[in-house]
Each structure stands twice: as structure tokens, then as C-alpha cells.
Design a protein around this motif. Structure first.
Motif, PDB file in Angstrom:
ATOM      1  N   ALA A 118       0.813  -1.215   0.000  1.00 29.83           N
ATOM      2  CA  ALA A 118       0.000   0.000   0.000  1.00 29.83           C
ATOM      3  C   ALA A 118       0.847   1.265   0.000  1.00 29.83           C
ATOM      4  N   PRO A 119       0.914   1.971  -1.140  1.00 23.93           N
ATOM      5  CA  PRO A 119       1.667   3.228  -1.190  1.00 23.93           C
ATOM      6  C   PRO A 119       0.979   4.314  -0.354  1.00 23.93           C
ATOM      7  N   THR A 120       1.784   5.112   0.295  1.00 21.23           N
ATOM      8  CA  THR A 120       1.272   6.227   1.099  1.00 21.23           C
ATOM      9  C   THR A 120       0.910   7.407   0.197  1.00 21.23           C
ATOM     10  N   ASN A 121       0.262   8.398   0.803  1.00 17.57           N
ATOM     11  CA  ASN A 121      -0.025   9.646   0.076  1.00 17.57           C
ATOM     12  C   ASN A 121       1.271  10.253  -0.450  1.00 17.57           C
ATOM     13  N   GLU A 122       2.336  10.219   0.355  1.00 19.30           N
ATOM     14  CA  GLU A 122       3.632  10.768  -0.073  1.00 19.30           C
ATOM     15  C   GLU A 122       4.170  10.027  -1.285  1.00 19.30           C
TER      16      GLU A 122
END
Length: 184
Positions: free
Chosen positions: A76-80
Motif C-alpha cells: 500500500a503506497p502512502t499519500n507521499e
């Protein structure tokens, strides 16, 4: 006679305790608890660090899939991580006409089955330092270790580090990553 009875009661209590399911305490993600009794989507919507991912999952029409029985392993990639993409990329991907490309990118972050970090690291060791996994999108991700860091390399050579591992869900496991992985 009283002594054996006490021993029996203690032994039965211990057996009952040992038979109960044990859930490892999940790490906090995005400042919120991640409950192992909730599914991937229900936990992700609570993470302040994954609002872009949740919006993308909704735009791609993947909510029902990621709420299904699975199991799935999601990187899961973060918002950043999404913000690090070239300017305008996320906005462009969220447009209805780009749904298939968005779906391809998101499903490239998913592997069928539930693989915690111990299983991935064991596969890396068994593979002589790397392990190739096929994503739901049909592409390949290569897992390696750099020191104590679990690293994923995409088909374009981009690398993403697992920053939070082993976030258990009712339908799989999430590993938070610091970069968006891209298929060919």
C-alpha cells in the motif's frame, strides 16, 4: 483429593486459553489502529496516510474486490508515495477515461494469498537473495533485502521500501510502501 482437582482446573483453563485464536498486535497506520477483524478496505479508509490510495481504489472500482474473502497481500503506497509521481499523474489517473490504467497500476500492488514479512523473507532466502512474485495484474515484483529493509523492485527498475510490515486484515495482509510500483 483436592490437589488433583485444582491441577485439573488449571490444566483445563490453560488448554482453553491456548485454544483461543491469537492475533498479533497490528501496528498503527496513518495514526489509526488497524483491526485484524476488518478487511483491507475498511482498515485503509481509516488511515490518514492512505487517502489517495483509497480514492484510487474507489475510482478503479476495486472496492468490492478488496473487500472480498481473498486472501490478498497488498503493498500500500502512502499519500507521499503518490505525491512523488510526476506532477498531475494522480489527477490524470483518477479520470474515468484512465480507469483501466489505474486498475493496472493498483492491481500491480496486489498478490493473491496472504504473505507476511517472514514468509517473504523466507522466499528471498530460498531464492538466493531475491524472490519474484506475480501480481494480480500479471506483472512481476522482485523482493530483496537491503540490510534489514524489505525492498520491492518493479518491472521498470523502481524500488520501494516496506516501511510498515505485517498489518493483518480479515482477508489478507498489508505492507505499507514508500513508492508507487509501476508495471511495464
Amino acid at each position: 483429593m483436592e490437589r488433583p482437582m485444582k491441577k485439573f482446573v488449571m490444566t483445563s483453563s490453560l488448554a482453553l486459553l491456548l485454544s483461543l485464536p491469537v492475533f498479533a498486535a497490528n501496528p498503527m497506520v496513518g495514526g489509526e489502529p488497524m483491526l485484524p477483524t476488518k478487511d483491507i478496505v475498511d482498515n485503509a479508509v481509516n488511515s490518514k496516510d492512505h487517502t489517495t490510495l483509497v480514492a484510487a481504489v474507489k475510482a478503479a472500482g476495486l472496492v468490492d474486490t478488496l473487500k472480498s474473502k481473498g486472501p490478498f497481500t497488498v503493498f500500500a503506497p502512502t499519500n507521499e508515495a503518490f505525491a512523488a509521481l510526476p506532477a498531475g499523474t494522480v489527477d490524470t489517473l483518477l479520470k474515468p477515461e484512465n480507469k483501466s490504467k489505474l486498475t493496472s497500476i493498483l492491481t500491480y500492488h496486489v498478490i493473491s494469498g496472504s504473505y507476511d514479512s517472514a514468509a517473504i523473507i523466507a522466499a528471498i532466502k530460498k531464492g538466493g537473495g531475491k524472490h519474484s512474485a506475480t501480481t494480480v495484474a500479471g506483472g512481476k515484483l522482485v523482493a530483496t533485502m537491503e540490510g534489514k529493509d524489505l525492498i520491492l523492485t518493479d518491472e521498470k527498475g523502481g524500488k520501494s521500501k516496506v516501511t510498515i510490515a505485517d498489518v493483518y486484515q480479515s482477508n489478507g495482509v498489508i505492507h505499507v510502501v514508500d513508492k508507487v510500483l509501476l508495471p511495464k
